[in-house]
Design a protein around this motif. Structure first.
Motif, PDB file in Angstrom:
ATOM      1  N   ARG A  44      28.323  37.373  43.838  1.00  0.00           N
ATOM      2  CA  ARG A  44      29.684  37.818  43.552  1.00  0.00           C
ATOM      3  C   ARG A  44      30.247  37.071  42.348  1.00  0.00           C
ATOM      4  NH1 ARG A  44      29.830  41.899  43.548  1.00  0.00           N
ATOM      5  NH2 ARG A  44      28.872  42.051  45.535  1.00  0.00           N
ATOM      6  N   GLU A  45      29.980  35.766  42.260  1.00  0.00           N
ATOM      7  CA  GLU A  45      30.435  35.001  41.092  1.00  0.00           C
ATOM      8  C   GLU A  45      29.845  35.584  39.819  1.00  0.00           C
ATOM      9  OE1 GLU A  45      29.217  30.961  41.725  1.00  0.00           O
ATOM     10  OE2 GLU A  45      30.509  30.721  43.480  1.00  0.00           O
TER      11      GLU A  45
ATOM     12  N   ASP B  23      34.701  39.255  33.729  1.00  0.00           N
ATOM     13  CA  ASP B  23      35.333  38.175  32.985  1.00  0.00           C
ATOM     14  C   ASP B  23      36.846  38.394  33.040  1.00  0.00           C
ATOM     15  OD1 ASP B  23      36.461  37.597  29.950  1.00  0.00           O
ATOM     16  OD2 ASP B  23      35.188  35.993  30.751  1.00  0.00           O
ATOM     17  N   PRO B  24      37.622  37.396  33.480  1.00  0.00           N
ATOM     18  CA  PRO B  24      39.073  37.586  33.627  1.00  0.00           C
ATOM     19  C   PRO B  24      39.759  38.016  32.327  1.00  0.00           C
ATOM     20  CG  PRO B  24      38.383  35.564  34.714  1.00  0.00           C
ATOM     21  CD  PRO B  24      37.192  36.078  33.959  1.00  0.00           C
ATOM     22  N   ALA B  25      39.346  37.460  31.204  1.00  0.00           N
ATOM     23  CA  ALA B  25      39.974  37.828  29.928  1.00  0.00           C
ATOM     24  C   ALA B  25      39.655  39.270  29.564  1.00  0.00           C
ATOM     25  CB  ALA B  25      39.515  36.882  28.826  1.00  0.00           C
ATOM     26  N   GLU B  26      38.403  39.678  29.784  1.00  0.00           N
ATOM     27  CA  GLU B  26      38.012  41.061  29.494  1.00  0.00           C
ATOM     28  C   GLU B  26      38.767  42.032  30.396  1.00  0.00           C
ATOM     29  OE1 GLU B  26      34.137  43.958  29.974  1.00  0.00           O
ATOM     30  OE2 GLU B  26      33.779  41.834  29.556  1.00  0.00           O
ATOM     31  N   LEU B  27      38.865  41.693  31.675  1.00  0.00           N
ATOM     32  CA  LEU B  27      39.578  42.550  32.615  1.00  0.00           C
ATOM     33  C   LEU B  27      41.056  42.633  32.247  1.00  0.00           C
ATOM     34  CD1 LEU B  27      39.549  44.325  35.126  1.00  0.00           C
ATOM     35  CD2 LEU B  27      39.880  42.245  36.497  1.00  0.00           C
TER      36      LEU B  27
ATOM     37  N   ARG C 232      27.995  45.928  33.712  1.00  0.00           N
ATOM     38  CA  ARG C 232      27.725  44.619  34.343  1.00  0.00           C
ATOM     39  C   ARG C 232      26.484  44.698  35.215  1.00  0.00           C
ATOM     40  NH1 ARG C 232      33.101  44.844  35.200  1.00  0.00           N
ATOM     41  NH2 ARG C 232      32.924  45.076  37.455  1.00  0.00           N
ATOM     42  N   MET C 233      26.326  45.812  35.939  1.00  0.00           N
ATOM     43  CA  MET C 233      25.150  45.987  36.789  1.00  0.00           C
ATOM     44  C   MET C 233      23.884  45.974  35.945  1.00  0.00           C
ATOM     45  SD  MET C 233      22.752  48.600  37.625  1.00  0.00           S
ATOM     46  CE  MET C 233      23.612  50.088  37.193  1.00  0.00           C
TER      47      MET C 233
END
Length: 191
Positions: free
Chosen positions: A62-63, A68-72, A95-96
């Motif tokens: 999951r990590e 990426d928080p900035a990308e999201l 991402r997958m």
């Protein structure tokens, strides 16, 4: 138990690679040591047993797969429309594809959980929390659709991802972006 976080992460990443490549039966503490290129017996210092390692692998995948928080944050500056949902789903597929091992490892954990009740219970809690968080994100972000639509989109994307991971030839005749478009449009009715 040893507490070197960098070593633990390296061992978990090695376990993910072994699980993805060899399956659950190939995942041994010795195989993890070999994959991580550490002395034999190192993994036994970090995991109480195989069940403990599997639980930690679940959390590590999951990590690795969390956006990426900035990308999201950048993506979420767009209006909450079907186009934004489409973009989020295509980012998920990207991402997958960049971290196939984590997704394959999760598939292996799902299969292993059918044979191990203790892993099944933990995986059920983990995936329930994950789904609830995804639904919450969807609704709180004001994205199109309701709770049921978000669940249906999750199920449809899971199927697409499993096929893309395991039998990509099945989807080859179809444009992935067109499939995602159709899922978003059909599963999330316009308001």
């Amino acid at each position: 138990m040893r507490q070197n976080p960098a070593r633990r992460t390296a061992l978990l990443d090695a376990a993910i690679e072994v699980l993805a490549r060899e399956g659950s039966r190939g995942l041994t503490l010795r195989a993890v040591d070999k994959e991580a290129a550490v002395p034999v017996g190192t993994a036994t210092n970090y995991f109480a047993d195989r069940a403990d390692m599997l639980a930690q692998v679940m959390r590590r995948t999951r990590e690795r797969l969390t956006p990426d928080p900035a990308e999201l944050a950048g993506t979420m500056t767009a209006e909450p429309t079907h186009e934004l949902v489409r973009t989020l789903m295509l980012q998920l597929v990207d991402r997958m594809r960049r971290d196939r091992s984590s997704h394959l490892a999760m598939l292996e954990l799902r299969l292993e959980a059918t044979r191990r009740p203790e892993l099944h219970a933990e995986l059920a809690r983990f995936l329930t929390a994950e789904l609830d968080a995804n639904i919450g994100f969807h609704l709180e972000s004001g994205l199109p659709g309701d709770r049921t639509g978000a669940v249906l989109l999750y199920l449809a994307m899971l199927g697409l991802i499993v096929d893309d991971l395991t039998v990509p030839e099945l989807l080859a005749p179809h444009r992935l972006d067109a499939l995602v478009d159709a899922m978003v449009t059909r599963l999330l009715p316009r308001r």
